[in-house]
Design a protein around this motif. Structure first.
Motif: not given
Length: 444
Positions: A48-53, A60-64, A78-82, A107-117
């Motif tokens: 239930e990833a907050p990034c996906q919400t 589905d960010i965790p999936m890709f 393909a997961t992204i483009f779907a 980001e919440v815990a360390e102030g440095r998020p996964v670079e999703i973009g």
């Protein structure tokens, strides 16, 4: 930018030729394979990833990211483009710092998020460069849909409809598809003609016909479209420009920021783009930032953004504000335009300082003048040519949560429609969701 090069103080070629290439290089260099693997390894793959919400297109960010980490980046794409067929452009222009990355657990815990973009760009670039299109058309339904506007909402809607088996005709008043992706964002965010290449890649789905030089109200009415097609999707954007309503706004050198950005995006020779020595940009959104930063990159010596409210109310994110200041742009908050001064051409911009209490903006009576040989207006756009027969409220076409307008058989999405933020990613989601509802309606 009419008359700009005729105005004293505004000139092209302020920098040496090499400087333009360096200044307008990719804002964020793409990941290589090792960098992508390291970045992906930081993801916790949250349930239930907050990034996906937080993603308007609900990728589905965790999936890709897991797919990248296991070496199947084409599957990640393909997961992204779907969910987001314009995932490549969104990876470049989406304000991830206020969406998925802002709520990342890292980001919440360390102030440095996964670079999703950047991870999204890595995956989508790999698949697009391969030339492979991950989707195929369903069997023809025999239905024909008109899409008016070839921006992000229109392209997203058209692709999903074509994938579902409908024949789609996309009409746009310009000579190229892409809308704001092609004409309206900073050049350093989308290099190497990416917007055009993305449209070509999207069109591989088949079933989509492009018609350029066609717009509502110019020999084409909504009534005609509704009679000639099984459904209509309006993605006409916001073509009008708000008036400054200040003395001197008609002086030479006072121009619309959108026109400046469009001219720059379509230029094949940035050294020929005219810019002033002293540039003032009025506004607080992304268009204002893009105009201000690019003025500096073209060689303007002094660039000042002026916004009528405080920093927290600025539509541009803190990241974008900091990007502007890092490029040498000065930002003045709480100041509203009073007048532009000059003889035939602007030479100064006058502002009144403001205060805000309970949401009400008031002038203080104290004014300041800023030297300006070029003033860009980035004070918002308006709906231009709203078609007869659909309800409009507060300057936008009224729609429900799947894009239905007040007129049966007509849907709308993107900047022209009510609801949602005026973002590329939001427009993509609205076009996709409208297409799904159009399909359900036509096949019922």
């Amino acid at each position: 930018m009419p008359n700009s090069q005729m105005t004293p103080g505004i000139a092209p070629g302020r920098l040496n030729p090499d400087a333009y290439q360096n200044n307008f290089a990719d804002l964020h260099a793409p990941f290589d394979a090792h960098e992508a693997a390291v970045a992906a390894d930081r993801c916790y793959f949250c349930y239930e990833a907050p990034c996906q919400t937080a993603c308007p297109t609900e990728i589905d960010i965790p999936m890709f990211i897991r797919q990248i980490s296991t070496g199947i980046s084409e599957s990640a794409a393909a997961t992204i483009f779907a969910q987001n067929i314009l995932g490549g452009m969104c990876a470049r222009v989406c304000p991830t710092e206020t969406l998925c990355e802002e709520v990342c657990v890292r980001e919440v815990a360390e102030g440095r998020p996964v670079e999703i973009g950047r991870l999204q760009r890595y995956a989508t670039d790999i698949l697009m460069v391969s030339g492979v299109h991950p989707f195929t058309r369903a069997a023809s339904t025999g239905k024909k849909v008109a899409v008016v506007g070839a921006g992000p909402a229109g392209l997203s809607c058209a692709h999903r409809l074509a994938m579902l088996g409908h024949d789609v005709v996309v009409m746009d008043g310009r000579a190229k598809a892409g809308g704001l992706n092609e004409y309206g964002i900073a050049a350093y965010k989308s290099v190497d003609d990416f917007a055009h290449r993305e449209v070509d890649w999207l069109m591989q789905i088949g079933g989509i016909t492009m018609q350029y030089g066609k717009r509502l109200g110019d020999g084409m009415s909504l009534a005609d479209l509704a009679a000639g097609y099984d459904a209509v999707f309006l993605a006409i954007g916001m073509g009008g420009v708000n008036a400054l309503s200040a003395d001197g706004e008609d002086l030479s050198g006072v121009v619309d920021a959108v026109d400046f950005i469009e001219e720059l995006r379509q230029s094949d020779a940035l050294c020929e783009m005219a810019v002033g020595r002293n540039v003032v940009v009025i506004g607080g959104g992304m268009t204002a930032v893009d105009a201000a930063v690019q003025s500096r990159l073209l060689g303007a010596e002094n660039v000042t953004m002026v916004y009528r409210r405080g920093k927290a109310r600025m539509a541009a994110s803190v990241y974008e504000q900091e990007l502007a200041t890092s490029k040498g742009v000065r930002i003045i908050y709480n100041a509203q335009p009073v007048a532009m001064h000059g003889d035939s051409a602007v030479s100064e911009a006058e502002f009144e300082y403001t205060t805000e209490a309970d949401g009400t903006l008031k002038g203080t009576g104290e004014t300041v003048r800023i030297a300006a040989d070029q003033v860009f207006l980035a004070i918002g756009q308006t709906l231009e040519g709203a078609p007869d027969g659909v309800a409009v409220d507060r300057g936008k076409i009224t729609v429900n949560d799947v894009g239905r307008t007040s007129k049966a058989g007509v849907w709308a999405g993107g900047d022209c429609a009510s609801g949602g933020d005026d973002l590329t990613v939001t427009a993509v989601a609205e076009g996709r969701d409208a297409a799904i509802d159009i399909h359900a309606t036509l096949m019922a």
